[in-house]
Design a protein around this motif. Structure first.
Motif, short mmCIF file in Angstrom:
data_model
loop_
_atom_site.label_atom_id
_atom_site.label_comp_id
_atom_site.label_asym_id
_atom_site.label_seq_id
_atom_site.Cartn_x
_atom_site.Cartn_y
_atom_site.Cartn_z
N PHE A 34 0.83 -1.19 0.00
CA PHE A 34 0.00 0.00 0.00
C PHE A 34 0.88 1.25 0.00
N TYR A 36 0.34 5.04 1.62
CA TYR A 36 -0.44 5.97 2.41
C TYR A 36 0.17 7.37 2.26
N ARG A 43 -4.83 13.98 8.28
CA ARG A 43 -4.48 12.69 8.83
C ARG A 43 -3.99 11.75 7.74
N LEU A 44 -3.32 10.72 8.19
CA LEU A 44 -2.79 9.70 7.28
C LEU A 44 -3.96 9.00 6.57
N LEU A 46 -5.15 6.34 3.01
CA LEU A 46 -4.74 5.44 1.95
C LEU A 46 -4.74 6.16 0.61
N ARG A 49 -3.54 0.82 -3.37
CA ARG A 49 -3.12 -0.53 -2.97
C ARG A 49 -2.81 -1.32 -4.23
N TYR A 86 4.06 7.26 2.69
CA TYR A 86 4.52 6.06 3.38
C TYR A 86 4.14 4.82 2.58
#
Lengths: 112, 114
Positions: A34, A36, A43-44, A46, A49, A86
Motif C-alpha cells: 500500500f 499511504y 491525517r494519514l 490510503l 493498494r 509512506y
C-alpha cells in the motif's frame, strides 16, 4: 521478518516533472502493498493498494516481485502532491491480520 | 461522520507515570489498531482489538496494554513511562467484514515524557 525501506527521506521536484518515490520490501511470501499519504495538517490516509491496480490522483504503483519493489510514480507532478508518503506492507491474511509494516516515509515537495 | 477521533491531542507526563489514550472509531467500524510513530519514523504497530479482545500484537513490552469497549471505542494504556515512549500515538479503525486493505486513521495523541 518483514521490512519496508524507503531510501529517500526527502524528494524535491518541479511542477510538471515526473516523480518516483521508491519503496523496497523484504518478505518471503506474497505480501500486500500500500501507499499511504499525509498532506499538511491532515491525517494519514490510503492513496492506493497494489491489488486494485488503480490510478489515484494520477499516481500508479506496480508491484515488482523480482526486485521486491513497489515504487510510486506520477508523470507530471502538481504542487498539491506535496506531502509525506509512506509505503506499507501486510502479510496475506484472509482478513484476520491487520498489522501494517510502514517505511519511514518520503517527504515530497513539488516546487512551482 | 467525524471519522476516527482521539483524545487528548497533546499531553505531557514524567518518567514512571502512567497514561491512558482514547479512541473512537469511524462510524460502522468494529476493529481498532494502535500505532506508535516516533519522530522521523513511520508508524509502528502496537496491537489490534476486535470483539473486545487483543487479536494481534507488535513488538511492544507488556507496559503497553489496551482495551476495547462494547461500543468499539478503545483505550491504550502505557505504564512506567520512559523517555523513549515520547511519540505520536495513532489509532486506526476498519470494518472487519470489509477487508479492502484500508485503515482510517485519527489525528493522533502526541505524548511527551519528561
Amino acid at each position: 521478518a518483514q521490512r519496508v525501506t524507503q531510501p529517500e527521506k526527502l524528494l524535491s521536484v518541479f511542477k510538471g516533472a515526473p516523480v518516483e518515490l521508491k519503496c523496497n520490501y523484504s518478505y518471503s511470501g506474497s505480501p500486500e502493498l500500500f501507499w499511504y499519504v499525509q498532506y499538511s495538517r491532515q491525517r494519514l490516509q490510503l492513496l492506493l493498494r497494489h491489488i486494485s491496480r488503480e490510478s489515484i490522483k494520477g499516481f500508479t504503483a506496480d508491484l515488482n516481485k523480482g526486485e521486491t519493489s513497489f515504487h510510486l510514480k506520477k508523470p507530471f507532478a502538481q504542487e498539491e502532491d506535496s506531502a509525506m508518503y509512506y509505503c506499507a506492507l501486510r502479510r496475506p491474511s484472509g482478513g484476520s491480520n491487520y498489522k501494517l509494516t510502514f517505511g519511514k516515509g518520503t517527504l515530497l515537495t513539488v516546487n512551482p | 461522520d467525524a471519522g476516527v477521533t482521539q483524545s487528548p491531542t497533546h499531553l505531557i507526563k514524567t518518567r514512571g507515570q502512567q497514561v491512558t489514550l482514547r479512541c473512537s472509531p469511524k462510524s460502522g467500524h468494529d476493529t481498532v489498531s494502535w500505532y506508535q510513530q516516533a519522530l522521523g519514523q513511520g508508524p509502528q504497530f502496537i496491537f489490534q482489538y476486535y470483539e473486545e479482545e487483543e487479536r494481534q500484537r507488535g513488538n511492544f513490552p507488556d507496559r503497553f496494554s489496551g482495551h476495547q469497549f462494547p461500543n468499539y471505542s478503545s483505550e491504550l494504556n502505557v505504564n512506567a513511562l520512559l523517555l523513549g515512549d515520547s511519540a505520536l500515538y495513532l489509532c486506526a479503525s476498519r470494518r472487519s467484514l470489509a477487508d479492502t486493505g484500508e485503515l482510517f486513521f485519527g489525528e493522533g495523541s502526541r505524548l511527551t515524557v519528561l
